[in-house]
Design an enzyme around this catalytic site. Sequence first.
Site, mmCIF file in Angstrom:
data_model
loop_
_atom_site.group_PDB
_atom_site.id
_atom_site.type_symbol
_atom_site.label_atom_id
_atom_site.label_comp_id
_atom_site.label_asym_id
_atom_site.label_seq_id
_atom_site.Cartn_x
_atom_site.Cartn_y
_atom_site.Cartn_z
ATOM 1 N N HIS A 149 44.312 20.112 -71.634
ATOM 2 C CA HIS A 149 43.654 18.713 -72.039
ATOM 3 C C HIS A 149 43.068 19.028 -73.381
ATOM 4 O O HIS A 149 43.119 18.039 -74.190
ATOM 5 C CB HIS A 149 42.432 18.264 -71.084
ATOM 6 C CG HIS A 149 41.987 16.953 -71.279
ATOM 7 N ND1 HIS A 149 42.593 15.874 -70.916
ATOM 8 C CD2 HIS A 149 40.952 16.569 -71.778
ATOM 9 C CE1 HIS A 149 41.818 14.885 -71.266
ATOM 10 N NE2 HIS A 149 40.906 15.328 -71.890
ATOM 11 N N HIS A 183 41.937 8.703 -68.762
ATOM 12 C CA HIS A 183 41.032 9.460 -67.556
ATOM 13 C C HIS A 183 41.845 9.030 -66.326
ATOM 14 O O HIS A 183 41.142 8.775 -65.136
ATOM 15 C CB HIS A 183 39.572 8.420 -67.621
ATOM 16 C CG HIS A 183 38.423 9.562 -67.856
ATOM 17 N ND1 HIS A 183 37.489 9.241 -67.238
ATOM 18 C CD2 HIS A 183 38.473 10.839 -68.692
ATOM 19 C CE1 HIS A 183 36.480 10.506 -67.763
ATOM 20 N NE2 HIS A 183 37.108 11.053 -68.274
#
Length: 736
Positions: A50, A96
């Site tokens: 990420h 998300h």
Amino acid sequence: MSGGVRPESGAAKAVALGLTEAEYDGIVDRLEREPNQVELAMFSLMWSEHCAYKHSKKLLRTLPTEGPRLVLGPGENAGAVDVGDGWSVAFKVESHNHPSAVEPFQGAATGVGGILRDVFAIGARPIAVLDSLRFGEPTSERSRYLLDHAVAGIGHYGNSIGVATVGGEVYFEAPYEQNCLVNAMCVGLVRTEALIRSAAAGVGNQLVLFGASTGRDGIGGASVLASAELGEADDDKRPTVQIGDPFEEKKLLECSLELLDRGLLVALQDLGAAGLTSSSSEMASKGGVGLEIDVRKVPLREPGMAPFEIMVSESQERMLCVCEPANVEAVLEVCARWEVGGTVIGEITDTRRMVIRDGGEVVGDMPVEALVDDCPLYDLEPARPAAPLYAAPAVTLAAADADDPSAALLALLGSPNIASRRALFEQYDALVGSRTVRRPETADAAVLLMPHGSAIAVSIDGSGRRVAADPYRGAVEAVLECAANLACVGAEPLGLTNCLNFGNPEKPHIAWQLTEAVRGLGDACRALDVPVVGGNVSLYNEGGGGPIYPTPVVGMVGELPDPLHAGRTGFAREGDAIAVAGPLRPSLAASELAKLRGDALPDALAEIDVAAVRAAHGAIRDAVRAGRLSSAHDVAEGGVLVAVAECCLAGDLGALLELGDDAGDLVTRLFGEGAGGFVVSGPADALRALADRVPVEVIGRVEGGSLRVTLDGEDRVALELARLRAAHGALAELFA
């Protein structure tokens, strides 16, 4: 160095935190010793997928990032383009996904909060939010739960903070059952000279943390969840999902913009994934400096937090800034007035090291380069799959009905991927801020008024099923679709942001999807002369049910000179001619009708003449700007007849389509999909003028209160608008 405890099994702990044994060995080599608890926690996040983009960074470097209107490109919190008169528009999209799959309300809400901070971190005031959502089929109780709570979370955060949610999309496909996608895009407005970067600078300058206090919520949240496949024990990960407070963020926003307006800051950065670790180390890396941070000075929400917890917490609504010592008092005064709790937690050094202290004790000491810049990057090993990756969808429309244009039209209008999204967007405030000229379902793109009288248009789009069929052409189509949406309101593209949602890149077939899709994005952007200003990558979106459809989501910002001439979707005048314009070559392959019929995905999509499609965009854009067209709507899911029906419903006017006796394959002509087609309406002379630049076929006229399609004088479709509207409202049942 004191404060560090040599791990008994450092490699095992590293693997538990998501690193590989080889990566742990690399950390040891860079430190010339084993990392302690604080250092290992920080490395595990900064070297996560990420934060480090270790499987995608090499691909992202192939995307075009230069353009005449580009002001700020990749590498900052958000990109920005020049919209004239000293103004720039900042924008970015982020995912998300994994947090939303675990806790959809907070996952979606904090996704909105995070993208807002990205935009005001560069000095721009957020003016609009768009969202791109993917869920499993709505027949699934889990998917309905995720949809309901994710939409509620988006509405809660955006409505509370006072930023308009002006557009978006939602699709339902079986491969998203275990891994929903929640992508949020924010658009902001800033005077170009007021843009600020995040690079720390000035030895001796102070590091000030302001905003909410730090707690254990979100520890290892986005950075860890987004770097691994989800499994059956997802409920155990709920504590790692961040908790958002939009009212705290509103104070944070206003405080940040006042600090910038008063010229008190050297640099500004939001705390997102990996919290204080990523924000501070990335600022140091960009500025070529070192930092010292004292975790004992960080305001805590929970007592007894360990140093590593403080450094990796992803508690929301926090910002980190650099200011000169002489401005510290003024900065803290502004923070106090906005009740956001500013605290000096460290300072800039010339050591190029991240030094973490716990009071007088050093508990972490790492080279900035090792932590941020020297993460290993991996070469993908792509291989086209030998067998289909995805099962054929369930049959929901009988073959006989699929061949009946009336039955097929009603089924398509009521299908989850085409039905009206009104039940969703009515939960959002699309008008707050008084800039919204075109809102959802009135036009193909949202239109927002600029301070100097012109306007911008914004759109977000993507089709996972079509990319799954052909990653390269599907990605090209996503860019062209977004640009087509802008053309329908009269806007010219200025810049693009993207969110790449894919499965596990360590698997050759996923690597192939990702590689081909990025190649398609790059080629399409170059063909349109549209730079990529930034974006996000979300990988490992798969679990026991297999990977998601490869889903590159594209967000685009364009400019139009006169908001009074912004195009509309709905038919506007009885008697207007209706035409299909553009180089559309309809095909049922990977179409919505093919899905309803239960067709498996094809091996490839049709070739696209991108130059011809771009020419069509220009022709439609110019005609809309000149006020010659009454309506313009691109042909997308469901094909030409669904587009016509949507124009009827948006304008509350019927249509008569007369196809003559040379319609060929009527089902393909009416419901086939492909790039480059538009349904337009207007005076006959306007359509003749349009035909000088782009293929135009007049197919009917606006009239009455029904949609009729005749073939050689015989009615093949005759449906009242009320019946079309009832079918189109099917999605509302999910929110009943």
